[in-house]
Design an enzyme around this catalytic site. Structure first.
Site, short mmCIF file in Angstrom:
data_model
loop_
_atom_site.label_atom_id
_atom_site.label_comp_id
_atom_site.label_asym_id
_atom_site.label_seq_id
_atom_site.Cartn_x
_atom_site.Cartn_y
_atom_site.Cartn_z
N HIS A 73 0.81 -1.22 0.00
CA HIS A 73 0.00 0.00 0.00
C HIS A 73 0.85 1.27 0.00
CE1 HIS A 73 0.25 -0.16 4.55
NE2 HIS A 73 0.38 1.14 4.35
N ASP B 235 -0.67 -7.52 1.26
CA ASP B 235 -0.03 -6.21 1.38
C ASP B 235 1.49 -6.38 1.52
OD1 ASP B 235 0.34 -3.51 1.66
OD2 ASP B 235 -0.46 -3.39 3.70
N SER C 233 4.50 1.75 8.14
CA SER C 233 4.05 0.77 7.16
C SER C 233 5.23 0.21 6.38
CB SER C 233 3.07 1.41 6.18
OG SER C 233 1.82 1.59 6.78
#
Length: 258
Positions: free
Chosen positions: A57, A101, A208
């Protein structure tokens, strides 16, 4: 994770500074904003001297020229810069969902920095373990509070309890419509969850792509990739991570092709 309007964000709250050289495989992923000008964007980690694993992402734009990597320093703007020459996202990843992801970045040259070594991928023993109840460590340059800027100094959060996917799914089901829209299949085997029941300590924006790690046989092994969480440190909501063991064959296939 980069800035987003999603309910599900990921960064480190109430962590502590990492010591220089403690996690030499850490990567500050930078995003281009102008010619030869980059800003801190996401986190990643080296699995060999040329390849970085991060969250899919983080790369809605898959043009590698839009990104660079800084490696070798706890201050994200002090690390040695490497250009990104290739980005491979999992083919099944589809925003705004968080399934699959995971992404692999190829750098323009091998990392040959003093003291460098990559983090270990799960061995055959770890691959088979659920790890529920184990304490894990998460590391990243993410914000220390919701809506804050990324941390200049690499942060770590230790002894984060790994929780079962069943309990993780039960917690996020409380979000009802919001959860169902982004996780229509619930928390699947491709995820691993970890967090403190009381909240307050968590991964958050900018983390992330960073590693969730466990100590095994006196070595660090990465078991998850920072993917999502709810409002960063909210009580009873663990952080969500892409489970590395579930994607080992995919990683091997990608590395063989590039």
């Amino acid at each position: 994770m980069p800035a987003t309007t999603s309910d599900y964000n990921s960064f480190i709250m109430n962590g502590v500074d990492v010591k220089q050289g403690e996690y030499p495989w850490m990567v500050a992923v930078m995003s281009k904003v102008a010619e030869d000008s980059f800003i801190a964007w996401c986190t990643g980690f080296m699995i060999d001297r040329r390849h970085v694993v991060s969250a899919a992402h983080c790369f809605e734009n898959t043009n590698p020229r839009r990104f660079s990597a800084r490696i070798g320093d706890i201050y994200y703007n002090n690390g040695t810069r490497y250009d990104v020459v290739n980005i491979v996202r999992h083919a099944s990843y589809s925003s705004p969902l968080y399934y699959d992801d995971i992404a692999i970045l190829t750098l323009d040259r091998d990392v040959q920095l003093p003291g460098f070594n990559p983090v270990c991928l799960p061995d055959s023993e770890l691959e088979k373990q659920s790890l529920v109840g184990s304490g894990a460590t998460v590391v990243g340059w993410g914000a220390s509070r919701l809506g804050g800027d990324m941390s200049l100094v690499l942060q770590q959060l230790n002894s984060v309890p790994i929780v079962s996917n069943r309990d993780c799914n039960r917690a996020f089901r409380q979000m009802r419509d919001s959860f169902s829209q982004q996780f229509p299949r619930g928390i699947t085997a491709g995820f691993i969850c970890a967090g403190f029941p009381e909240g307050k300590r968590d991964s958050c924006s900018g983390d992330s792509g960073g590693p969730l790690m466990v100590r095994h046989r006196n070595r660090w092994f990465v078991v998850g990739i920072v993917s999502f969480g709810y409002e960063c440190g909210k009580p009873s909501y663990p952080g969500g991570y892409t489970r590395i063991a579930y994607y080992l064959k995919w990683i091997q296939r990608v590395l063989q092709k590039i």
